[in-house]
Design an enzyme around this catalytic site. Structure first.
Site, PDB file in Angstrom:
ATOM      1  N   HIS A  30      27.601  37.322  26.965  1.00 60.67           N
ATOM      2  CA  HIS A  30      28.723  38.263  26.849  1.00 60.67           C
ATOM      3  C   HIS A  30      29.735  37.795  25.791  1.00 60.67           C
ATOM      4  O   HIS A  30      30.144  38.574  24.921  1.00 60.67           O
ATOM      5  CB  HIS A  30      29.380  38.409  28.235  1.00 60.67           C
ATOM      6  N   HIS A  67      35.518  44.049  22.760  1.00 59.05           N
ATOM      7  CA  HIS A  67      34.537  44.493  23.749  1.00 59.05           C
ATOM      8  C   HIS A  67      33.907  45.842  23.396  1.00 59.05           C
ATOM      9  O   HIS A  67      32.850  46.177  23.925  1.00 59.05           O
ATOM     10  CB  HIS A  67      35.175  44.574  25.145  1.00 59.05           C
ATOM     11  N   GLU A  98      44.427  49.151  34.660  1.00 54.61           N
ATOM     12  CA  GLU A  98      44.051  49.553  33.297  1.00 54.61           C
ATOM     13  C   GLU A  98      44.363  51.017  32.975  1.00 54.61           C
ATOM     14  O   GLU A  98      43.507  51.772  32.525  1.00 54.61           O
ATOM     15  CB  GLU A  98      42.556  49.263  33.059  1.00 54.61           C
ATOM     16  N   LYS A 136      38.921  42.556  38.771  1.00 52.92           N
ATOM     17  CA  LYS A 136      37.800  43.465  38.509  1.00 52.92           C
ATOM     18  C   LYS A 136      36.557  42.888  39.166  1.00 52.92           C
ATOM     19  O   LYS A 136      36.168  41.753  38.859  1.00 52.92           O
ATOM     20  CB  LYS A 136      37.565  43.615  37.006  1.00 52.92           C
ATOM     21  N   HIS A 148      30.210  45.307  23.902  1.00 49.56           N
ATOM     22  CA  HIS A 148      29.429  45.948  24.970  1.00 49.56           C
ATOM     23  C   HIS A 148      28.287  46.781  24.391  1.00 49.56           C
ATOM     24  O   HIS A 148      27.177  46.792  24.937  1.00 49.56           O
ATOM     25  CB  HIS A 148      30.331  46.840  25.830  1.00 49.56           C
ATOM     26  N   GLU A 198      36.474  34.455  24.657  1.00 50.74           N
ATOM     27  CA  GLU A 198      37.554  35.092  25.445  1.00 50.74           C
ATOM     28  C   GLU A 198      38.863  34.314  25.253  1.00 50.74           C
ATOM     29  O   GLU A 198      39.939  34.902  25.285  1.00 50.74           O
ATOM     30  CB  GLU A 198      37.186  35.159  26.934  1.00 50.74           C
ATOM     31  N   ASN A 216      40.433  44.276  26.208  1.00 47.89           N
ATOM     32  CA  ASN A 216      39.110  44.685  25.739  1.00 47.89           C
ATOM     33  C   ASN A 216      38.925  44.457  24.239  1.00 47.89           C
ATOM     34  O   ASN A 216      37.962  44.965  23.655  1.00 47.89           O
ATOM     35  CB  ASN A 216      38.866  46.167  26.074  1.00 47.89           C
ATOM     36  N   LYS A 228      46.551  36.335  30.753  1.00 44.47           N
ATOM     37  CA  LYS A 228      45.862  37.393  31.500  1.00 44.47           C
ATOM     38  C   LYS A 228      46.726  37.876  32.659  1.00 44.47           C
ATOM     39  O   LYS A 228      46.808  39.073  32.931  1.00 44.47           O
ATOM     40  CB  LYS A 228      44.490  36.924  31.992  1.00 44.47           C
ATOM     41  N   ARG A 239      46.520  47.086  29.847  1.00 44.40           N
ATOM     42  CA  ARG A 239      45.386  46.183  30.140  1.00 44.40           C
ATOM     43  C   ARG A 239      44.223  46.391  29.172  1.00 44.40           C
ATOM     44  O   ARG A 239      43.382  45.504  29.003  1.00 44.40           O
ATOM     45  CB  ARG A 239      44.940  46.361  31.606  1.00 44.40           C
ATOM     46  N   ARG A 295      35.407  47.206  54.835  1.00 44.23           N
ATOM     47  CA  ARG A 295      36.524  47.779  54.046  1.00 44.23           C
ATOM     48  C   ARG A 295      37.424  46.714  53.425  1.00 44.23           C
ATOM     49  O   ARG A 295      38.576  46.959  53.117  1.00 44.23           O
ATOM     50  CB  ARG A 295      37.386  48.732  54.886  1.00 44.23           C
TER      51      ARG A 295
HETATM   52  P1  NAD Z   1      26.989  33.520  34.421  1.00 45.33           P
HETATM   53  O1  NAD Z   1      27.709  33.761  35.663  1.00 45.33           O
HETATM   54  O2  NAD Z   1      25.648  34.138  34.251  1.00 45.33           O
HETATM   55  O3  NAD Z   1      26.878  31.942  34.190  1.00 45.33           O
HETATM   56  C1  NAD Z   1      26.196  31.462  33.042  1.00 45.33           C
HETATM   57  C2  NAD Z   1      25.141  30.419  33.409  1.00 45.33           C
HETATM   58  O4  NAD Z   1      25.796  29.178  33.684  1.00 45.33           O
HETATM   59  C3  NAD Z   1      24.345  30.745  34.648  1.00 45.33           C
HETATM   60  O5  NAD Z   1      23.019  30.360  34.465  1.00 45.33           O
HETATM   61  C4  NAD Z   1      25.011  29.880  35.727  1.00 45.33           C
HETATM   62  O6  NAD Z   1      24.144  29.580  36.796  1.00 45.33           O
HETATM   63  C5  NAD Z   1      25.358  28.659  34.942  1.00 45.33           C
HETATM   64  N1  NAD Z   1      26.474  27.867  35.433  1.00 45.33           N
HETATM   65  C6  NAD Z   1      27.629  28.314  35.998  1.00 45.33           C
HETATM   66  N2  NAD Z   1      28.471  27.298  36.175  1.00 45.33           N
HETATM   67  C7  NAD Z   1      27.842  26.182  35.742  1.00 45.33           C
HETATM   68  C8  NAD Z   1      28.217  24.821  35.648  1.00 45.33           C
HETATM   69  N3  NAD Z   1      29.434  24.418  35.970  1.00 45.33           N
HETATM   70  N4  NAD Z   1      27.307  23.943  35.177  1.00 45.33           N
HETATM   71  C9  NAD Z   1      26.079  24.355  34.768  1.00 45.33           C
HETATM   72  N5  NAD Z   1      25.689  25.637  34.805  1.00 45.33           N
HETATM   73  C10 NAD Z   1      26.556  26.544  35.274  1.00 45.33           C
HETATM   74  O7  NAD Z   1      27.838  33.998  33.139  1.00 45.33           O
HETATM   75  P2  NAD Z   1      29.402  34.055  32.841  1.00 45.33           P
HETATM   76  O8  NAD Z   1      29.492  34.037  31.371  1.00 45.33           O
HETATM   77  O9  NAD Z   1      30.168  33.101  33.650  1.00 45.33           O
HETATM   78  O10 NAD Z   1      29.809  35.508  33.381  1.00 45.33           O
HETATM   79  C11 NAD Z   1      29.286  36.680  32.794  1.00 45.33           C
HETATM   80  C12 NAD Z   1      29.527  37.822  33.752  1.00 45.33           C
HETATM   81  O11 NAD Z   1      30.932  37.966  33.941  1.00 45.33           O
HETATM   82  C13 NAD Z   1      29.021  39.146  33.272  1.00 45.33           C
HETATM   83  O12 NAD Z   1      28.349  39.788  34.321  1.00 45.33           O
HETATM   84  C14 NAD Z   1      30.274  39.914  32.905  1.00 45.33           C
HETATM   85  O13 NAD Z   1      30.137  41.309  33.088  1.00 45.33           O
HETATM   86  C15 NAD Z   1      31.258  39.336  33.895  1.00 45.33           C
HETATM   87  N6  NAD Z   1      32.669  39.456  33.482  1.00 45.33           N
HETATM   88  C16 NAD Z   1      33.544  39.940  34.388  1.00 45.33           C
HETATM   89  C17 NAD Z   1      34.883  40.043  34.071  1.00 45.33           C
HETATM   90  C18 NAD Z   1      35.870  40.518  35.102  1.00 45.33           C
HETATM   91  O14 NAD Z   1      37.046  40.713  34.760  1.00 45.33           O
HETATM   92  N7  NAD Z   1      35.458  40.696  36.334  1.00 45.33           N
HETATM   93  C19 NAD Z   1      35.341  39.618  32.809  1.00 45.33           C
HETATM   94  C20 NAD Z   1      34.419  39.113  31.897  1.00 45.33           C
HETATM   95  C21 NAD Z   1      33.070  39.025  32.255  1.00 45.33           C
HETATM   96  N1  GLY Z   2      37.998  41.330  31.276  1.00 40.28           N
HETATM   97  C1  GLY Z   2      38.857  42.466  31.057  1.00 40.28           C
HETATM   98  C2  GLY Z   2      39.798  42.708  32.183  1.00 40.28           C
HETATM   99  O1  GLY Z   2      39.848  41.963  33.129  1.00 40.28           O
HETATM  100  O2  GLY Z   2      40.512  43.679  32.147  1.00 40.28           O
END
Ligand code: NAD
Ligand code: GLY
Length: 368
Positions: free
Chosen positions: A275, A258, A247, A153, A262, A195, A255, A237, A251, A131
């Protein structure tokens, strides 16, 4: 604010103020060797589970593990495969097994070391194991440092849609070491820039102007410029999340870009765009819609488009995508209210509105 260790300035600090769930974001260019020290300063002790992937583990695993052990933590190491396709309940389930087999209790922290994929899955596990256990983000992509590690998130994907199973679960601490961005593939750095540009457009015209002037330094990985980008982005942020954590209203401005982004990702099976690339196309599309609706002056649109192009990001929906089909995909978005598609539209650089009355004709004309 700044964080000092003895007489050394270790990091800049941005605080996310959410009452009892407030937390610091530490930003510096050599923070990974201080992971253990920083984690112990948020009053955590004992056992921690580090979640990472083989790519990031190989680069930074040793330094993070060593630092945690030096600070007295017992480290459980959990690697998940690299890639969005592993952001699933199955992966979460394997992490629950590892946590349970290694006697993680309700006081043991989960530490996410990696990009947004690792952060989202590890955060989801932290939110649900027993939990909820303490959660720490150590983001290593630009996108994760400026966006996904902040704001709480956490989610995994479902075959029917991205991030469908999730929660709002704030971390106790974010450690953003901009030094890790030096090993990032250039495509990932550019994707993160989408972003960053977003923050300027939605809330901070001065930051947008600063980006116009300093973009070359950022893309050349200049230390001071990178830290500035991460700090300002996190501050914006944090302000938005503080005003509307779950949101219900404001918030939604995060987006921007997005709605189309998306839909494009989904229409292309998450195989074509990073992304941030899809968000870049979505921001330019939203700005074009705003111009077509008489909301945004054409010169402001050009400034946004130019910055996107200078980052090496895509700016247009590709020819092969049918605007009608894209319009139908917009309705599957989590952000759609009933049958209404919600867009965030700029009125000027630094100012946006949330709009649910974009008519399909304008959308199709703009996308075409
Ligand atoms: P990712 O986590 O897939 O990382 C991209 C690539 O870079 C991967 O292959 C990873 O292994 C590599 N990598 C990471 N750090 C590295 C480093 N320092 N050196 C070399 N390689 C490295 O992609 P991302 O763009 O970081 O994240 C995308 C994800 O984030 C999606 O799933 C998206 O839905 C999510 N997201 C979440 C939120 C949120 O608020 N929670 C916001 C935006 C995106
Ligand atoms: N990435 C959008 C949010 O965190 O609300």
């Amino acid at each position: 604010m700044s964080i000092w260790k003895e007489d050394t300035l270790l990091a800049r600090e941005v605080t996310v103020n959410l009452g009892p769930r407030s937390y610091p974001i530490c930003i510096g260019d050599a923070l990974l060797p201080e992971t253990g020290w920083l984690v112990s300063h948020v009053r955590l002790t004992g056992r921690v589970m580090v979640v990472t992937n083989p790519t990031v583990g190989k680069l930074y695993g040793e330094v993070v593990r060593g630092s945690l052990e030096k600070a007295g933590f017992t480290v459980v190491w959990a690697e998940i495969p690299d890639g969005e396709e592993f952001k699933t309940l199955d992966t979460a389930s394997l992490l629950y097994d590892t946590a349970f087999q290694n006697n993680l209790d309700r006081w043991s922290a989960v530490i996410a070391l990696g990009g947004g994929v690792v952060g989202d899955v590890a955060g989801f596990v932290a939110a649900t194991y027993m939990r909820g256990v303490p959660f720490i983000q150590v983001p290593t992509t630009l996108l994760a440092q400026v966006d996904s590690s902040v704001g709480g998130k956490v989610a995994v994907n479902h075959p029917k849609g991205k991030n469908i199973i999730g929660a709002f679960y704030q971390p106790r601490l974010v450690i953003a070491d901009t030094g890790t961005l030096k090993s990032l593939p250039p495509r990932e750095l550019k994707a993160g820039m989408a972003e960053v540009i977003k923050y300027g457009v939605i809330k901070d015209a001065a930051f947008f102007s600063w980006l116009e002037k300093n973009l070359d330094r950022v893309l050349a990985l200049d230390n001071a410029a990178l830290q500035q980008v991460v700090e300002v982005s996190c501050r914006i942020k944090a302000e938005v999340v503080e005003a509307d954590e779950t949101e219900q209203g404001m918030r939604q401005i995060l987006n921007f870009g997005h709605t189309v982004g998306h839909a494009l990702e989904s229409l292309t099976n998450y195989e074509v765009y990073r992304h941030g690339e899809a968000v870049a196309i979505g921001m330019v599309a939203a700005a074009r819609i705003a111009v077509a609706m008489g909301l945004l002056p054409a010169e402001e649109f050009e400034r946004l488009r130019n910055l996107v192009v200078r980052c090496g990001l895509p700016e247009a929906v590709p020819d092969g995508i049918d605007p009608k089909l894209l319009w139908t995909y917009l309705h599957c978005d989590k952000k759609a209210r009933g049958r209404k598609v919600v867009f965030v539209l700029p009125r000027a650089i630094g100012q946006v509105i949330v709009c649910d009355n974009v008519v399909p004709e304008v959308f199709k004309q703009v996308v075409r």
